[in-house]
Design a protein around this motif. Structure first.
Motif, PDB file in Angstrom:
ATOM      1  N   ARG A 202       0.826  -1.217   0.000  1.00  0.00           N
ATOM      2  CA  ARG A 202       0.000   0.000   0.000  1.00  0.00           C
ATOM      3  C   ARG A 202       0.854   1.258   0.000  1.00  0.00           C
ATOM      4  NH1 ARG A 202      -3.993  -0.093   4.485  1.00  0.00           N
ATOM      5  NH2 ARG A 202      -4.826   1.709   3.410  1.00  0.00           N
ATOM      6  N   VAL A 203       1.998   1.202   0.657  1.00  0.00           N
ATOM      7  CA  VAL A 203       2.908   2.353   0.681  1.00  0.00           C
ATOM      8  C   VAL A 203       3.511   2.561  -0.701  1.00  0.00           C
ATOM      9  CG1 VAL A 203       5.049   3.259   1.675  1.00  0.00           C
ATOM     10  CG2 VAL A 203       3.372   2.118   3.145  1.00  0.00           C
TER      11      VAL A 203
ATOM     12  N   GLU B 204       2.261   1.574  -3.562  1.00  0.00           N
ATOM     13  CA  GLU B 204       1.210   2.015  -4.483  1.00  0.00           C
ATOM     14  C   GLU B 204       0.916   3.506  -4.312  1.00  0.00           C
ATOM     15  OE1 GLU B 204      -2.036  -0.606  -3.557  1.00  0.00           O
ATOM     16  OE2 GLU B 204      -0.935  -2.357  -4.306  1.00  0.00           O
ATOM     17  N   ARG B 205       0.817   3.952  -3.063  1.00  0.00           N
ATOM     18  CA  ARG B 205       0.523   5.371  -2.811  1.00  0.00           C
ATOM     19  C   ARG B 205       1.668   6.235  -3.336  1.00  0.00           C
ATOM     20  NH1 ARG B 205      -2.561   8.056   1.306  1.00  0.00           N
ATOM     21  NH2 ARG B 205      -3.994   6.343   0.937  1.00  0.00           N
ATOM     22  N   THR B 206       2.894   5.764  -3.181  1.00  0.00           N
ATOM     23  CA  THR B 206       4.048   6.526  -3.653  1.00  0.00           C
ATOM     24  C   THR B 206       4.012   6.677  -5.171  1.00  0.00           C
ATOM     25  OG1 THR B 206       5.327   5.739  -1.762  1.00  0.00           O
ATOM     26  CG2 THR B 206       6.565   6.677  -3.587  1.00  0.00           C
TER      27      THR B 206
ATOM     28  N   GLU C 228       1.321   6.589  -6.986  1.00  0.00           N
ATOM     29  CA  GLU C 228       0.219   7.527  -7.272  1.00  0.00           C
ATOM     30  C   GLU C 228       0.694   8.975  -7.174  1.00  0.00           C
ATOM     31  OE1 GLU C 228      -3.026   6.773  -4.585  1.00  0.00           O
ATOM     32  OE2 GLU C 228      -3.213   4.687  -5.244  1.00  0.00           O
ATOM     33  N   LEU C 229       1.537   9.252  -6.175  1.00  0.00           N
ATOM     34  CA  LEU C 229       1.997  10.620  -5.953  1.00  0.00           C
ATOM     35  C   LEU C 229       3.146  11.025  -6.869  1.00  0.00           C
ATOM     36  CD1 LEU C 229       1.958  10.810  -2.058  1.00  0.00           C
ATOM     37  CD2 LEU C 229       0.422  11.985  -3.634  1.00  0.00           C
TER      38      LEU C 229
ATOM     39  N   LEU D 177       2.732  10.735   2.776  1.00  0.00           N
ATOM     40  CA  LEU D 177       2.003  10.034   1.718  1.00  0.00           C
ATOM     41  C   LEU D 177       0.490  10.223   1.817  1.00  0.00           C
ATOM     42  CD1 LEU D 177       4.114   6.753   1.607  1.00  0.00           C
ATOM     43  CD2 LEU D 177       4.131   8.634  -0.048  1.00  0.00           C
ATOM     44  N   GLY D 178       0.039  10.972   2.829  1.00  0.00           N
ATOM     45  CA  GLY D 178      -1.377  11.311   2.904  1.00  0.00           C
ATOM     46  C   GLY D 178      -2.192  10.585   3.950  1.00  0.00           C
ATOM     47  N   TRP D 179      -1.596   9.662   4.682  1.00  0.00           N
ATOM     48  CA  TRP D 179      -2.345   9.003   5.744  1.00  0.00           C
ATOM     49  C   TRP D 179      -2.446   9.930   6.947  1.00  0.00           C
ATOM     50  CZ3 TRP D 179       0.383   5.471   2.621  1.00  0.00           C
ATOM     51  CH2 TRP D 179      -0.391   4.405   2.113  1.00  0.00           C
TER      52      TRP D 179
END
Length: 163
Positions: A33-34, A36-38, A40-41, A126-128
Motif C-alpha cells: 500500500r505504501v 502504491e501510494r508513492t 500515485e503521488l 504520503l497522505g495518511w
C-alpha cells in the motif's frame, strides 16, 4: 517500489546512523500500500525526502510556527506538494530527545522508536492521517507492517490502536 532517496541531517548529536533511517524507510516502501501510494503521488520518479534529527526546542518552534501548536512534539511532517513534478515527498523533523524519552517509557531501544517515528512521518507525507479512530487503526496497522519489514517490533503497548 522500495527505491527512495533519503537525506538525513543531524542537527543534534545522536548515535543514530543515517543508514539505519534510510534502510527503515526504504523497507517501508516495499509494503504494497505504501509503494502504491508513492507511485500515485510520484509516478515513475524516484521519490525523495529529508529527515532532520533535531532538538525538542526546534520541534517546538516548528510546531508553533507551522501548526500554531505551542508545545514540543516527537515528529513533524512537511509534505512538499511537488511530488508529482519532481518526486520530492517532503521533510520530516524528528526530536532526538523525544526518541530517547519515548523509547525509555515504552521499554524498547531508541532505534525502534526512531523507526516508529520515521515511518509515522513517512505515512503522513504520503497522505495518511489519524484524525479519527478508523484512520488511526489503519495507520497503526500500516506502521506495524512497515516496521516488520525492517525487523523492528515496538513494545506491545507502543501502538495500541490496532488492538
Amino acid at each position: 517500489m522500495n527505491d527512495l532517496q533519503v537525506t538525513v541531517v543531524k542537527a543534534v548529536k545522536a548515535p543514530l546512523a543515517p543508514s539505519f533511517v534510510r534502510d527503515v524507510l526504504r523497507a517501508a516502501m516495499a509494503e504494497p500500500r505504501v509503494g502504491e501510494r508513492t507511485v500515485e503521488l510520484c509516478g515513475e520518479r524516484v521519490p525523495g525526502l529529508t529527515v532532520r534529527v533535531a532538538s525538542d526546542r526546534e520541534l517546538h518552534r516548528l510546531n508553533l510556527d507551522f501548526l500554531g501548536e505551542d508545545h514540543v512534539t516527537d515528529v513533524l511532517s512537511f509534505p512538499s506538494g511537488s511530488a508529482a513534478l519532481d518526486g520530492y515527498l517532503g521533510d520530516l523533523a524528528l526530536s532526538w530527545a523525544a526518541v530517547i524519552r519515548q523509547a525509555g517509557g515504552y521499554g524498547h531501544a531508541p532505534e525502534v522508536e526512531a523507526g516508529v517515528l520515521s515511518v509515522h512521518g513517512l505515512l503522513h507525507l504520503l497522505g495518511w492521517d489519524h484524525a479519527d479512530p478508523d484512520e488511526e487503526r489503519e495507520m497503526t496497522a500500516l506502521t506495524l507492517a512497515c516496521l516488520a519489514r525492517s525487523g523492528l517490533q515496538p513494545s506491545s503497548h507502543r501502538l495500541d490502536a490496532v488492538e
